[in-house]
Design an enzyme around this catalytic site. Structure first.
Site, short mmCIF file in Angstrom:
data_model
loop_
_atom_site.label_atom_id
_atom_site.label_comp_id
_atom_site.label_asym_id
_atom_site.label_seq_id
_atom_site.Cartn_x
_atom_site.Cartn_y
_atom_site.Cartn_z
CE LYS A 37 -86.14 66.32 -16.64
NZ LYS A 37 -85.94 66.45 -18.10
NE ARG A 138 -85.01 66.41 -25.68
CZ ARG A 138 -84.94 66.97 -24.48
NH1 ARG A 138 -83.78 67.03 -23.84
NH2 ARG A 138 -86.00 67.49 -23.90
CE1 TYR A 258 -53.51 59.09 -5.56
CE2 TYR A 258 -55.67 60.15 -5.43
CZ TYR A 258 -54.83 59.07 -5.15
OH TYR A 258 -55.32 57.98 -4.47
CG MET A 306 -63.72 57.39 -5.13
SD MET A 306 -63.48 55.60 -5.21
CE MET A 306 -62.93 55.42 -6.90
#
Length: 363
Positions: A37, A138, A258, A306
């Site tokens: 998966k 679940r 930053y 990023m």
């Protein structure tokens, strides 16, 4: 294609096969399936699944119908291995399950009725796996409803291939819920004495043979994520490397990145790489990670951006590292499990969050 990318993700299919074979050998009396998966946990189902199939894996588990359809298309000219869909079936999906020869994992009475009605409408028998929730709360039929499932009129035209359940706390070997779930699953097994049972995931295989039953379902251990317990050392499947964009020597004291998250000390040498949280390198690793270059440990400096990360390369002789040199952010020297520990998560998330800007090299 990412032809010009300076970050490379290497996938070692031989290591996947080796991990699969080792896990299969640990459960010799059970069929060894593969959980593929989430795009094989981010590694690429189109690359990984066919190789597992060629190495005698004939049972595959996916999460969604879309994943099942994709996998069946990959196997179009490779026989008809079994594909099971964890999330089960909804009304309107019956035709696609049948056309793609997918077996739904039935989790509740609604799903059972949907499949049964379709079988009745088409005058056929439909395959299914019955999932019983033995303590995780679940997906799955609630354990107290097992007798009601057994006596359901909707089972008459269903060919139940397996009874299954899923561990909640198997990473804690002696957790009391493991024993309780096993006892409950055995109770369910008594109601379906002729039906094979599947229980163990990767860790369940390692913990005890009493969890093996008839089919085991390894996932993360196949892909190099095996936790830090030491019970099983997966071969390294994923190696992530990034080329250095820029090197600079700090002339005056200051800050790095930053919000001045790190101090820039006079004489320090730093390197910038073109990889950040957009590429799955979590921002939470700020101040708490490292990379490697030729045996040298390179601390992470400043905040993860990023698209960029900054590393302290002061320990590397200047003539040994240059712009364009590759440093290892994930691999033999810092595993997915180790990186996950630093990111306060699990190795599964590290792999599945890897971005799409890499140059992928599969061997």
């Amino acid at each position: 294609m990412n032809t010009y990318s300076d970050i490379t993700l290497n996938i070692d299919l031989g290591a996947v096969v080796s991990n699969y074979n080792r896990l299969r050998d640990l459960a010799p009396t059970a069929i060894c399936a593969a959980v593929v998966k989430a795009n094989c946990y981010g590694l690429g189902v189109a690359d990984v699944a066919p190789v597992l199939l060629k190495n005698d894996c004939n049972d595959f588990f996916v999460a969604t119908l879309d994943e099942g359809v994709q996998l069946r298309k990959l196997f179009e000219n490779c026989g008809m291995p079994n594909i099971y869909v964890f999330h089960g079936i909804k009304k309107g999906e019956e035709g696609e399950f049948a056309n793609s020869n997918l077996t739904p994992v039935i989790n509740d009475f609604y799903q059972l009725e949907v499949l049964s009605n379709y079988a009745k409408e088409k005058n056929t028998t439909q395959n299914a796996v019955l999932h019983f929730d033995t303590g995780m709360n679940r997906l799955g039929f609630c354990y107290p409803n097992a007798k009601e499932v057994k006596n359901s009129k909707f089972l008459k035209n269903i060919d139940v291939k397996y009874i299954m359940s899923h561990f909640s706390c198997i990473t804690v070997e002696d957790h009391e819920l493991n024993k309780l779930q096993l006892e409950r699953l055995k109770d369910v097994q008594k109601l379906f004495p002729q039906i094979p049972v599947s229980f163990a995931n990767s860790r369940g295989i390692l913990t005890s043979s009493k969890y093996h039953f008839d089919m085991v379902r390894p996932g993360s251990y196949l892909y190099g994520v095996s936790g830090l317990s030491g019970l099983f050392k997966s071969e390294t499947v994923v190696t992530l490397k990034a080329k250095i964009l820029q090197i600079r020597k700090i002339k005056d004291e200051g800050v790095i990145g930053y919000c001045g998250a790190s101090k820039a000390e006079k004489g320090m040498r730093i390197a910038v790489t073109p990889l950040g949280y957009a590429d799955g390198y979590s921002r939470i690793l700020t101040g708490n990670s490292y990379a490697f270059y030729k045996g040298h440990k390179l601390p992470l400096l400043g905040r993860v951006s990023m698209d960029m990360t900054i590393w302290d390369i002061s320990s590397v002789p200047e003539n040994e590292i240059n712009v364009g040199s590759e440093i290892e952010l994930l691999g033999q020297n810092i595993t997915a499990d180790e990186l996950a520990c630093r990111a306060q998560t699990i190795g599964y998330e590290i792999l599945t969050r890897l971005g799409n800007r890499y140059k992928r090299v599969v061997r």
